[in-house]
Design an enzyme around this catalytic site. Structure first.
Site, PDB file in Angstrom:
ATOM      1  CB  CYS A  93      21.095 -18.213  -7.732  1.00  8.77           C
ATOM      2  SG  CYS A  93      21.187 -19.163  -9.227  1.00  8.77           S
ATOM      3  NE  ARG A 120      24.592 -27.444 -12.125  1.00  6.09           N
ATOM      4  CZ  ARG A 120      25.512 -26.494 -12.027  1.00  6.09           C
ATOM      5  NH1 ARG A 120      26.602 -26.554 -12.775  1.00  6.09           N
ATOM      6  NH2 ARG A 120      25.341 -25.484 -11.186  1.00  6.09           N
ATOM      7  CD  GLN A 156      26.715 -25.227  -7.512  1.00  6.35           C
ATOM      8  OE1 GLN A 156      25.591 -24.798  -7.266  1.00  6.35           O
ATOM      9  NE2 GLN A 156      27.383 -24.859  -8.591  1.00  6.35           N
ATOM     10  CG  ASP A 160      25.122 -21.810  -4.910  1.00 11.45           C
ATOM     11  OD1 ASP A 160      25.686 -20.802  -5.354  1.00 11.45           O
ATOM     12  OD2 ASP A 160      24.233 -22.425  -5.517  1.00 11.45           O
ATOM     13  CG  HIS A 163      23.633 -16.248  -4.198  1.00 15.65           C
ATOM     14  ND1 HIS A 163      23.451 -17.557  -3.817  1.00 15.65           N
ATOM     15  CD2 HIS A 163      23.675 -16.238  -5.559  1.00 15.65           C
ATOM     16  CE1 HIS A 163      23.376 -18.316  -4.910  1.00 15.65           C
ATOM     17  NE2 HIS A 163      23.507 -17.544  -5.962  1.00 15.65           N
ATOM     18  CE  LYS A 216      31.351 -18.223 -16.376  1.00 17.39           C
ATOM     19  NZ  LYS A 216      30.709 -19.540 -16.219  1.00 17.39           N
ATOM     20  CG  HIS A 263      24.953 -15.602  -8.876  1.00 20.14           C
ATOM     21  ND1 HIS A 263      23.800 -16.346  -8.738  1.00 20.14           N
ATOM     22  CD2 HIS A 263      24.574 -14.424  -9.437  1.00 20.14           C
ATOM     23  CE1 HIS A 263      22.769 -15.650  -9.212  1.00 20.14           C
ATOM     24  NE2 HIS A 263      23.211 -14.481  -9.637  1.00 20.14           N
TER      25      HIS A 263
END
Length: 394
Positions: free
Chosen positions: A96, A125, A143, A145, A147, A227, A273
């Site tokens: 992000c 991670r 991911q 990912d 946005h 979320k 997100h």
């Protein structure tokens, strides 16, 4: 019930090594499966107006300090530095902040919104070694990912579209049961409490409009916004958390992200997100356990295998293999001295759905004996590609 790691070994998909804990070594079959799953969601994002981007993996700590991740998430991040030894950089745990920097490169009017970006972000991670679990819990994963940068007035529509995409994707994989959970403001949260309530109300309202029952998870939201989490249920009643969409009204202010509204004033956008799979690796691990290796036919990494009856059929088998490869149909051919029954048994262990048996009769007649399960059908060579492509269709 086999674990996804046992199935991966059976199907020759991937493995892990002690030298790379929490990371995957993909074999050809597994990497083909990974890429097909990735391409499937790529086409869906493009269909909904997203644009694909790529951002760096190793970024300065100051970026993560601005985003709040360093304070809220620092224990789960990997750090490194320059040759002088300063630990001034971090491997990204999510994409992000990079997407925010991309948005900031332009000057945006309200007419430009929504701006939709997505990335197959390779993230890291620092999970505890005892928590690692094959594909389901990793230190390095990918991911999907995405946005959306939009105005408050556009949030409901964009969240609704996310839920629409989710239902479409999950049904294509055979999932019917979908649990919806809304996670609200945690104790360690950024931003104004009134905006949190407004955002939570929007998420609940969209779920009601979409006739989706939801469960509240009080205090389980991200530090920058509430979320929706989507969980799938398998035939054993196990629940798998997958898709998520987070309504973020904090990071735009922290990064001074803005657009010009209809009154000519600067206004912070909202950032949504979102991810459909969450982690492609975890999605594959889940899929293997749910299907026990009998993958959906349209996504199987090895849809066909050829069993020549004898040496006289070897050349014809190779010609068939080239024909399939030219049609972008992966195939394996067993030229061993084993009996046909042994070859078929091997193919069944690999869960290959289409077994092509060729002997002297098939060679002379330009035919193929196509076996699916226990049923065998003799078809013309000229019909083979159409038959297999139809079988692979979603």
């Amino acid at each position: 019930m086999k674990t996804h790691r046992e199935i991966a070994q059976q199907l020759d998909l991937f493995h892990s090594e002690p030298q790379g804990p929490g990371m995957i070594f993909w074999h050809p079959n597994g990497w083909r499966l990974f890429q097909d799953i990735q391409q499937h969601i790529r086409e869906l994002y493009l269909q909904y107006g997203f644009e694909e981007v790529r951002t760096p993996q190793f970024l300065k700590k100051e970026l993560w300090q601005t985003s709040g991740h360093l304070a809220m998430y620092g224990e789960d991040m990997f750090f490194g530095g320059d040759p002088a030894g300063e630990q001034d950089y971090a491997l990204k745990p999510m994409s992000c902040p990079g997407h925010i920097l991309l948005f900031k490169r332009g000057v945006h009017s309200y007419r430009d919104l929504p701006v939709k970006l997505f990335e197959f972000g390779l993230v890291h991670r620092n999970e505890a070694s005892g928590a690692l679990n094959g594909c389901l819990r990793l230190r390095q994963f990918t991911q999907d990912d995405a946005h959306v940068f939009c105005a408050w007035s556009q949030v409901k529509h964009e969240v609704s579209q996310f839920l629409e995409r989710a239902r479409q994707v999950y049904r294509q994989y055979g999932y019917q049961q979908l649990a919806v959970k809304i996670s609200t403001r945690p104790e360690a949260a950024l931003g104004d409490e009134a905006l949190w309530h407004q955002a939570e109300h929007i998420l609940m309202e969209v779920c009601r409009d979409e006739s989706m029952d939801y469960e509240l998870q009080v205090g389980e939201g991200s530090f920058y916004g509430p979320k929706i989490e989507l969980a799938l249920q398998d035939s054993l009643g196990r629940e798998w958390q997958c898709g998520t969409i987070q309504l973020d009204f904090n990071l735009p202010g922290r990064f001074e992200v803005a657009f010009t509204n209809a009154a000519g004033e600067r206004e912070h956008p909202v950032i949504l997100h979102q991810a459909m799979y969450g982690s492609i690796e975890r999605w594959i691990g889940m899929l293997l356990e749910v299907t026990q290796g009998a993958l959906p036919k349209w996504i199987h990494p090895l849809p066909a295998a050829i069993a020549p009856v004898n040496e006289a059929a070897a050349e014809y088998a190779d010609a068939l293999a080239e024909l399939l490869k030219a049609a972008d149909l992966p195939v394996m051919t067993d030229h061993s001295n084993c009996s046909v029954s042994r070859k078929i048994k091997r193919f069944h262990q690999l869960k290959i759905p289409n077994i092509l048996i060729v002997g002297e009769k098939e060679v002379s007649n330009e035919q193929v004996a196509l076996r699916r399960g226990k049923a065998v059908t003799v078809i013309e060579k000229s019909q083979l590609i159409a038959q297999l492509l139809a079988f692979r269709a979603i």
